[in-house]
Every structure is written in C-alpha cells, then in structure tokens.
Design a protein around this motif. Structure first.
Motif, PDB file in Angstrom:
ATOM      1  N   GLU A 190      17.448  44.322  34.775  1.00 57.51           N
ATOM      2  CA  GLU A 190      16.731  43.376  35.624  1.00 57.51           C
ATOM      3  C   GLU A 190      17.673  42.561  36.503  1.00 57.51           C
ATOM      4  O   GLU A 190      17.296  42.143  37.598  1.00 57.51           O
ATOM      5  CB  GLU A 190      15.873  42.451  34.752  1.00 57.51           C
ATOM      6  N   ARG A 191      18.885  42.363  36.038  1.00 54.33           N
ATOM      7  CA  ARG A 191      19.871  41.642  36.844  1.00 54.33           C
ATOM      8  C   ARG A 191      20.254  42.439  38.087  1.00 54.33           C
ATOM      9  O   ARG A 191      20.584  41.857  39.120  1.00 54.33           O
ATOM     10  CB  ARG A 191      21.120  41.357  36.018  1.00 54.33           C
ATOM     11  N   GLY A 192      20.249  43.763  37.970  1.00 51.90           N
ATOM     12  CA  GLY A 192      20.550  44.597  39.130  1.00 51.90           C
ATOM     13  C   GLY A 192      21.923  44.323  39.706  1.00 51.90           C
ATOM     14  O   GLY A 192      22.930  44.285  38.993  1.00 51.90           O
ATOM     15  N   GLU A 193      21.979  44.094  41.024  1.00 51.68           N
ATOM     16  CA  GLU A 193      23.253  43.884  41.711  1.00 51.68           C
ATOM     17  C   GLU A 193      23.896  42.551  41.337  1.00 51.68           C
ATOM     18  O   GLU A 193      25.067  42.313  41.643  1.00 51.68           O
ATOM     19  CB  GLU A 193      23.047  43.956  43.226  1.00 51.68           C
ATOM     20  N   ASP A 194      23.156  41.653  40.696  1.00 50.16           N
ATOM     21  CA  ASP A 194      23.709  40.362  40.291  1.00 50.16           C
ATOM     22  C   ASP A 194      24.459  40.434  38.968  1.00 50.16           C
ATOM     23  O   ASP A 194      25.083  39.452  38.539  1.00 50.16           O
ATOM     24  CB  ASP A 194      22.588  39.323  40.170  1.00 50.16           C
ATOM     25  N   LEU A 195      24.396  41.574  38.289  1.00 56.24           N
ATOM     26  CA  LEU A 195      25.079  41.738  37.015  1.00 56.24           C
ATOM     27  C   LEU A 195      26.582  41.598  37.198  1.00 56.24           C
ATOM     28  O   LEU A 195      27.148  42.116  38.166  1.00 56.24           O
ATOM     29  CB  LEU A 195      24.750  43.111  36.425  1.00 56.24           C
ATOM     30  N   THR A 196      27.250  40.912  36.277  1.00 59.19           N
ATOM     31  CA  THR A 196      28.704  40.754  36.338  1.00 59.19           C
ATOM     32  C   THR A 196      29.384  41.701  35.351  1.00 59.19           C
ATOM     33  O   THR A 196      28.750  42.219  34.421  1.00 59.19           O
ATOM     34  CB  THR A 196      29.106  39.312  36.008  1.00 59.19           C
ATOM     35  N   TYR A 197      30.699  41.887  35.521  1.00 58.19           N
ATOM     36  CA  TYR A 197      31.440  42.743  34.596  1.00 58.19           C
ATOM     37  C   TYR A 197      31.434  42.165  33.186  1.00 58.19           C
ATOM     38  O   TYR A 197      31.340  42.915  32.205  1.00 58.19           O
ATOM     39  CB  TYR A 197      32.885  42.908  35.082  1.00 58.19           C
ATOM     40  N   ASP A 198      31.530  40.865  33.067  1.00 62.87           N
ATOM     41  CA  ASP A 198      31.527  40.244  31.739  1.00 62.87           C
ATOM     42  C   ASP A 198      30.184  40.443  31.045  1.00 62.87           C
ATOM     43  O   ASP A 198      30.131  40.704  29.838  1.00 62.87           O
ATOM     44  CB  ASP A 198      31.837  38.746  31.852  1.00 62.87           C
ATOM     45  N   GLU A 199      29.094  40.328  31.795  1.00 65.39           N
ATOM     46  CA  GLU A 199      27.771  40.553  31.218  1.00 65.39           C
ATOM     47  C   GLU A 199      27.608  42.007  30.786  1.00 65.39           C
ATOM     48  O   GLU A 199      27.061  42.298  29.709  1.00 65.39           O
ATOM     49  CB  GLU A 199      26.687  40.178  32.225  1.00 65.39           C
ATOM     50  N   CYS A 200      28.092  42.908  31.615  1.00 62.33           N
ATOM     51  CA  CYS A 200      28.006  44.332  31.271  1.00 62.33           C
ATOM     52  C   CYS A 200      28.833  44.638  30.019  1.00 62.33           C
ATOM     53  O   CYS A 200      28.414  45.414  29.164  1.00 62.33           O
ATOM     54  CB  CYS A 200      28.484  45.185  32.448  1.00 62.33           C
ATOM     55  N   ALA A 201      29.995  43.995  29.898  1.00 58.31           N
ATOM     56  CA  ALA A 201      30.842  44.197  28.717  1.00 58.31           C
ATOM     57  C   ALA A 201      30.151  43.709  27.457  1.00 58.31           C
ATOM     58  O   ALA A 201      30.212  44.351  26.399  1.00 58.31           O
ATOM     59  CB  ALA A 201      32.176  43.485  28.906  1.00 58.31           C
ATOM     60  N   ASP A 202      29.482  42.573  27.543  1.00 57.80           N
ATOM     61  CA  ASP A 202      28.758  42.032  26.398  1.00 57.80           C
ATOM     62  C   ASP A 202      27.644  42.985  25.971  1.00 57.80           C
ATOM     63  O   ASP A 202      27.429  43.226  24.768  1.00 57.80           O
ATOM     64  CB  ASP A 202      28.177  40.673  26.772  1.00 57.80           C
TER      65      ASP A 202
END
Length: 409
Positions: free
Chosen positions: A320-332
C-alpha cells in the motif's frame, strides 16, 4: 528492529474490487476438497499436473489477482496467500504451483513500467495463462544477447515449479554486454525453447518442475520486464518488496502442509482403525500421550500462523505504501517474513514427521499416503533452506544490515 507496521494509504492499484475474501476462500476450499479426493493416487502417479491446472482454471483461481475490470478475480494479496495455504493443505505440490504462478504472473508490477505491466496482466487474464519458472540466481546464468535479428536467450537451467504446464515462463537472464540481471518473459511455444521434465524429486512431484534449454530463443522488447539488480542504486524499495512477497508464499505453503497433515492424521485417529497394536507407538484418541502430541503440534501451528499473519500485514502495508516505501521499511518487512518462513519450515518438518509417529506403523502404508506430506515438506525446505533466513534475521537484529534481495527458487 521492531515489527513492520501496515500504514494506511488512499486507494491505489493494490486495492481490489472483486467478489471478496470470503468468496475466494470458499472457492479454494471446494478446490482443495476436490484435490484431496485423489491426492494419493495423483501423487503416486507423478504425472505432469495438466488436469490439476485445469481444475484451478475452471475454479477461476488462476486469475485471482487480476483486476476485476479485466473480467477476472479482482482479489488482494491476503486472499491469494489464504488460497495457497488452503490448497497446500490438500496438495502441497499444487499449492506450490499456484503460489509460484501468483508471484510470477504479478512480477511485471514489480519490475516493469505501469503500461507494460497492465498490458501483460490483461493478456494473461484474457488467455488464463499459467506461469512457471523463477527468478532465483543460478550458475551459469542464462545469457541475453543482441544480434542483428534482435535479442536472443541462451542457456539451460532447472526450475522447481511450473515449467511443464506453463503458458508463460518468467526467468532471470544476464545481459551479455553489461552483466545486468533482468526479468524476462518467454513463451515456451517459441522456437529455441525446449522443456525437459527431468526433475525426478522424491517430493513435490506434481509441482511441474523441470529443465528448460534456450537456444537463440527470440526475446522481444516487451518481454524484458526490468532489472533484477540488488544494487540499491538501481533497485527501488518497491521492487525490492518482491523478495518478501515471494518468500511469504513459501511460508504459507509450509504452514498449509503442516495444517494439512494434522487434519488428515486427526481424521484417521478419530475413525478408530482397530485393532490397536500395543507394540506400535500409537494409541486410541483417548490416550494421553496421543492427545499431548496433537496438543503440541496444534500449539506449534497456531503460533506460526500468528507470526505469518503478522508478516502478511507487514507485506500488505508495504504494498500500500507503493513508491513511498523506504529501504528501511522494506528491510523490516523482509526480516519479519524471514522469521515467518523459518518458523513455518520448522512447523512443517516437525508436523509431517511426528504425524507418522502418532499414526504408527500404519503410516507406512502406501495406500494411505501419509509419507507424501513429509516428502513434500522436506523437498521444499531443501530447495529453500532456512539457515540463510536465520542468518539474515540475525545480522539484521545485531548489525542493522538489510536482508539481501533474494527471490524464491
């Protein structure tokens, strides 16, 4: 490191407007019941699952994730995961086949531009393609070369899932001139593509695995989805999310296997196949030792289910975050999915092993087919070893290192 959250976001391409979760779960249960009726015979025959794919297609499950405006399923990712888990409980190999299909058929949304992704998705839904192959790194890699007549693909690789029944193959190839890894879609009916059903595994025999040889197979411009580079300068967080999305299918598959063997063993125990032999390591359903064994495995699977649900919510939030997703969020998110996959692998292996002990010597009967659960689970965990996931989680917890971009086999 804390649990990944599922932030809210306005309606996007990830929001679906189809019949709904309840409808598709009912369809999946009906399909699973159908598969369960002849699961033992089909598994022992080991034929390519052409008929099984037809059953999934007729139930509408192949187009589950395609937008409803394409006259298809219109379901969301949580529904797709639930469907795979339901099918895997009845037939682990077909659950793997379906999960791989969902991931690969949606891969253009991760790696290609919106226009190309929509074009591929629309045609896939209209023609009800079944997808096979995989993006996992293999050596030597497939090579994508430019010639005077266009791009061609060369090499030979093995795939665990889908290639024997696929209408489209999604594969990893390396550009010959730059070495960049790319996601490529190939029509298996094209010249230069030869499929060999040489998997010969002791488990997951109906997952339609095999080898594919490419000999100057033509590749059009629209067949190249995009880069699979793990370099964060090239890989966006949204594309990197493909790794936990794919790995969560593995967790759901393993959890489905664990639940499936427990359900079948419980049914067998309840029917009371007398006489009970005192020398066998089993007893009646009223035996405290048998009850304790079922209790332990029930606690185990329910615990893994809760962790897997937490990982699912994190993946949903990332999508749902789409293009707003950060690398740190993806890592988590990746770390949480790795935990779920590891826990599910242990649950599947322990449940499928201990179920044999609970049933006792009767479980050796080929007619009953209890061994297929163990063989399926063990085969999958050999192809997807959890030691790597544990190391990734540990390094993230200790050092904050982002889990690597690793796509499922």
């Amino acid at each position: 490191m804390g649990p990944a959250s599922a932030p809210s976001r306005p309606a996007s391409l990830f929001d679906r407007t189809g019949p709904g979760h309840t409808h598709w779960l009912r369809v999946a249960r009906e399909a699973a019941d159908d598969l369960a009726t002849d699961a033992v015979a089909r598994e022992q025959a080991g034929k390519a699952p052409v008929d099984e794919v037809s059953r999934l297609r007729e139930a509408g499950l192949l187009t589950l994730l395609t937008p409803a405006e394409s006259q298809a399923g219109g379901a969301d990712w949580p529904t797709a995961y639930a469907v795979v888990r339901e099918i895997a409980a009845a037939d682990g190999a077909i659950g793997q086949l379906l999960g791989c299909h969902y991931f690969l058929s949606w891969s253009a949304r991760f790696f290609a531009g919106p226009a190309l992704a929509a074009q591929i998705e629309e045609r896939s839904a209209a023609e009800q393609w079944c997808w096979g192959g995989g993006f996992a790194r293999q050596e030597p890699p497939l090579m994508l070369a430019r010639t005077s007549k266009g791009q061609v693909l060369n090499g030979r690789q093995s795939y665990t899932t889908g290639v024997l029944v696929a209408d489209r193959l999604a594969v990893r190839a390396v550009r010959e001139d730059t070495g960049e890894p790319l996601a490529v879609v190939v029509d298996p009916a094209r010249r230069g593509v030869v499929i060999d059903g040489d998997a010969d595994t002791f488990g997951q025999r109906l997952a339609a695995g095999g080898s594919v040889e490419f000999d100057d197979a033509p590749v059009g411009a629209d067949d190249v989805l995009g880069s699979l580079s793990a370099d964060e300068d090239l890989l966006s967080p949204r594309a990197a999310l493909a790794s936990p999305v794919g790995r969560l299918f593995s967790a759901q598959l393993l959890l489905g296997m664990a639940e499936g063997v427990l359900a079948e063993a419980r049914e067998y125990s309840r029917t009371g196949h007398a006489p009970w032999h005192p020398a066998w390591p089993t007893g009646t359903p009223h035996d405290p030792q048998v009850q304790a064994a079922y209790g332990e495995l029930t606690v185990l699977t329910h615990s893994v289910s809760a962790l897997t649900d937490q990982a699912l919510e994190a993946v949903r939030g990332g999508l749902e975050r789409g293009e707003d997703l950060t690398y740190d969020e993806c890592a988590d998110i990746s770390a949480l999915v790795a935990m779920a996959e590891t826990a599910a692998a242990r649950a599947a292996q322990e449940s499928t092993t201990r179920a044999l002990d609970i049933i006792g010597a009767r479980s050796t009967s080929a007619r009953l087919g209890f061994d297929r659960f163990w063989r399926n689970a063990r085969t999958h965990t050999l192809y997807e070893p959890v030691a790597h996931r544990l190391r990734d989680v540990g390094e993230y917890f200790l050092n904050g290192a982002h889990p690597p971009f690793v796509l499922p086999a």
